[in-house]
Write an enzyme that holds these catalytic residues in place. Structure first.
Site, short mmCIF file in Angstrom:
data_model
loop_
_atom_site.label_atom_id
_atom_site.label_comp_id
_atom_site.label_asym_id
_atom_site.label_seq_id
_atom_site.Cartn_x
_atom_site.Cartn_y
_atom_site.Cartn_z
N ASP A 49 -12.73 4.30 2.30
CA ASP A 49 -11.55 3.54 1.86
C ASP A 49 -10.97 4.10 0.56
OD1 ASP A 49 -11.55 1.75 3.86
OD2 ASP A 49 -12.50 0.13 2.74
N LYS A 55 -6.18 1.89 3.00
CA LYS A 55 -5.01 1.04 3.25
C LYS A 55 -4.34 0.81 1.91
CE LYS A 55 -7.06 -1.67 6.95
NZ LYS A 55 -8.47 -1.68 6.58
N MET A 108 -7.07 -8.84 -5.43
CA MET A 108 -5.74 -8.36 -5.02
C MET A 108 -4.63 -9.22 -5.63
SD MET A 108 -6.71 -7.70 -1.04
CE MET A 108 -8.01 -8.90 -0.92
C1 LIG Z 1 -9.39 -5.31 -0.18
S1 LIG Z 1 -10.26 -5.99 -1.51
C2 LIG Z 1 -11.85 -5.38 -1.20
C3 LIG Z 1 -12.91 -6.11 -1.94
C4 LIG Z 1 -14.27 -5.48 -1.77
N1 LIG Z 1 -14.72 -5.58 -0.41
C5 LIG Z 1 -15.30 -6.10 -2.70
O1 LIG Z 1 -16.26 -6.73 -2.24
O2 LIG Z 1 -15.15 -5.92 -3.91
C6 LIG Z 1 -9.69 -5.00 -2.83
C7 LIG Z 1 -9.62 -5.74 -4.15
O3 LIG Z 1 -10.89 -5.80 -4.77
C8 LIG Z 1 -10.73 -5.79 -6.16
N2 LIG Z 1 -11.46 -4.62 -6.71
C9 LIG Z 1 -12.22 -3.76 -6.01
N3 LIG Z 1 -12.77 -2.85 -6.85
C10 LIG Z 1 -12.35 -3.16 -8.08
C11 LIG Z 1 -12.57 -2.58 -9.36
N4 LIG Z 1 -13.37 -1.54 -9.54
N5 LIG Z 1 -11.99 -3.15 -10.43
C12 LIG Z 1 -11.20 -4.23 -10.28
N6 LIG Z 1 -10.95 -4.81 -9.10
C13 LIG Z 1 -11.52 -4.29 -8.01
C14 LIG Z 1 -9.27 -5.68 -6.45
O4 LIG Z 1 -8.77 -6.99 -6.61
C15 LIG Z 1 -8.76 -5.07 -5.18
O5 LIG Z 1 -7.40 -5.35 -4.98
#
Ligand SMILES: C[S@@+](CC[C@H](N)C(=O)[O-])C[C@H]1O[C@@H](n2cnc3c(N)ncnc32)[C@H](O)[C@@H]1O
Length: 460
Positions: A248, A270, A384
């Site tokens: 991803d 995505k 997000m």
């Molecule tokens: C589609 S979701 C996936 C979440 C992922 N499966 C998880 O458990 O963290 C993506 C969102 O996760 C958050 N996110 C993921 N990695 C991040 C990071 N390193 N720092 C801040 N937000 C993060 C953000 O809000 C981002 O828009």
């Protein structure tokens, strides 16, 4: 080579340990694992040794060491801090040709004790010839992380098929190829994930028709929020053994560095529904096709695959198509970002519950249960949420949340570029105007955010 590594059989053999402290205890525990019969001689014994002697094959004799103690012993360990006794034991043992180890004194020892990685019946011994035991222990720690704890079970199962394999393949080379395919393939993974019956059935099948193509497997792996040190041991192992990796957008480049050099990499990121996005249905189909062609496929997803990751949809398709899969949880952004920002998600003084909320729904709306968020002592983590942050603040105030409620935006959490912005519901829109903040970001709303001032430990 100053020493020849050998594995000695001490089952039901008499061994002598001299000394009654913690070091003696450690050595005795090892000897007990090798099923030795132990006599321990010392004027005093630590409590743990006393306790151990009640249940183990261990005789404690409270007295000073004497020469007669070494008669009929198969092996001697001296763990005293008395150099005169240590030297005497070493000399007597050598006179009688009994292997002796004097702890921390290679010069007085005829053998040295290695650091062990124990996956019995597989045992890995590491030694630095007594020159750098700490280094040996560090190497051991590294090996512990890459060798699955269930390797021993795999070796036991393999042992049960040794003769059958010998009968089936007369040439050593063919047997080697057969075993390599078992130990590095899907069958080993089945053993590691506890599917013994399936694994044994597969071995039988392979024995009948070795060249038949078996279905591969899919590993749905959580890559965590970015810092590669936050991967689990299992994630790392599966990432490194996969033939192909579908990853991803949010999987960090540091994590991608850990993929095997010769694996095929397929980007399936995505981006908020844009044209650049890979359609979910195409990802699902690709996983099925690749596994059917016999490949070990790693589906690598940011954070945890089951938290706003659509992991459930992907394994649903796999299950419908009869493809074996495993799911490896990852550290979700809420856990990783809050930890690296010094914001405990719960705290006895500020928050008794925590909610993870996605600001993006399937149909593109942000239709959230706002009333449920206006509860005292609750932390809300919005995933997000960058583009909808102003709207979220507005709605929370409209539904009665204190306008001064602290709010944190964590940008690129757990990564070296991490930035933490602290604000309040009313002031956040202003902050967002002034700062150039980029995704991925996580938004935390609640009293716990105040703790960042005191507990912040990472980065800025
Ligand atoms: C589609 S979701 C996936 C979440 C992922 N499966 C998880 O458990 O963290 C993506 C969102 O996760 C958050 N996110 C993921 N990695 C991040 C990071 N390193 N720092 C801040 N937000 C993060 C953000 O809000 C981002 O828009």
């Amino acid at each position: 080579m100053d020493y020849l590594p050998i594995f000695i059989n001490l089952r039901q053999k008499s061994c002598l340990v001299v000394g009654g402290g913690d070091i003696a205890l450690r050595k005795i525990k090892l000897l007990l694992k090798a099923q030795a019969i132990i006599t321990c001689v010392s004027p005093t014994f630590c409590n743990s040794l006393d306790d151990l002697s009640k249940e183990a094959n261990l005789l404690l004799i409270k007295k000073k060491f004497e020469l007669s103690d070494i008669s009929n012993q198969s092996l001697i360990i001296s763990a005293t801090n008395d150099s005169f006794i240590n030297e005497s034991i070493s000399k007597f043992a050598n006179d009688f040709r009994i292997p002796v180890n004097v702890v921390d004194s290679p010069d007085l020892s005829s053998f040295i004790m290695p650091s062990l990685v124990n996956r019995s019946p597989v045992i890995i011994a590491i030694s630095s010839n007594g020159k750098a035991p700490v280094l040996s222990r560090l190497i051991r720690a590294k090996l512990e992380t890459v060798i699955p704890s269930s390797y021993g079970v795999l070796a036991e199962i393999a042992g049960g098929y040794r003769q059958k394999v010998k009968d089936r393949f007369s040439k050593i080379k063919d047997r080697r190829v057969f075993w390599e395919s078992i130990f590095t393939g899907v069958i080993a993974e089945k053993v590691f994930s506890g599917r013994m019956i399936e694994a044994k059935a597969d071995i039988e099948k392979q024995l009948k028709d070795f060249n038949e193509l078996t279905t591969g497997e899919v590993y749905l792996v959580g890559a965590g929020p970015g810092d590669p040190d936050l991967l689990t041991f299992k994630a790392l192992r599966l990432i490194q053994q996969s033939d192909v990796v579908l990853y991803d957008r949010l999987v960090s480049k540091e994590v991608m560095e850990l993929v095997r050099r010769d694996s095929e990499l397929i980007y399936v990121g995505k981006q908020g529904g844009s044209d650049k996005s890979t359609r979910q249905i195409d990802i699902n189909d690709q996983l099925v096709e690749l596994a059917k062609s016999g490949k070990r496929v790693c589906r690598l997803k940011g954070g945890d695959p089951f938290i706003f990751g659509r992991g459930g949809e992907e394994i649903d398709t796999l299950s419908e198509n009869g493809i074996p899969f495993q799911v490896v949880p990852g550290i979700t952004a809420a856990s990783g970002c809050s930890a690296y920002a010094g914001i405990p998600l719960t705290h006895r003084d500020y928050s008794q519950s925590c909610r993870f909320v996605t600001a993006h729904l399937k149909n593109g709306t942000t239709n959230l249960p706002w009333e449920e968020f206006i509860i005292d002592q609750q932390t809300i983590v919005f995933y997000m949420a960058l583009s909808g942050a102003n709207y979220i603040c507005e709605k929370l105030i409209e539904h009665g949340m204190d306008k001064d409620m602290p709010i944190a935006i964590i940008e690129k959490g757990t990564m070296p570029e991490q930035k933490v912005y602290i604000s309040s519901l009313t002031e956040l829109p202003d902050l967002l105007k002034k700062q150039d903040i980029h995704a991925p970001t996580l938004m935390i709303v609640g009293e716990v955010v105040k703790l960042n001032e005191k507990l912040n430990w990472y980065g800025n």
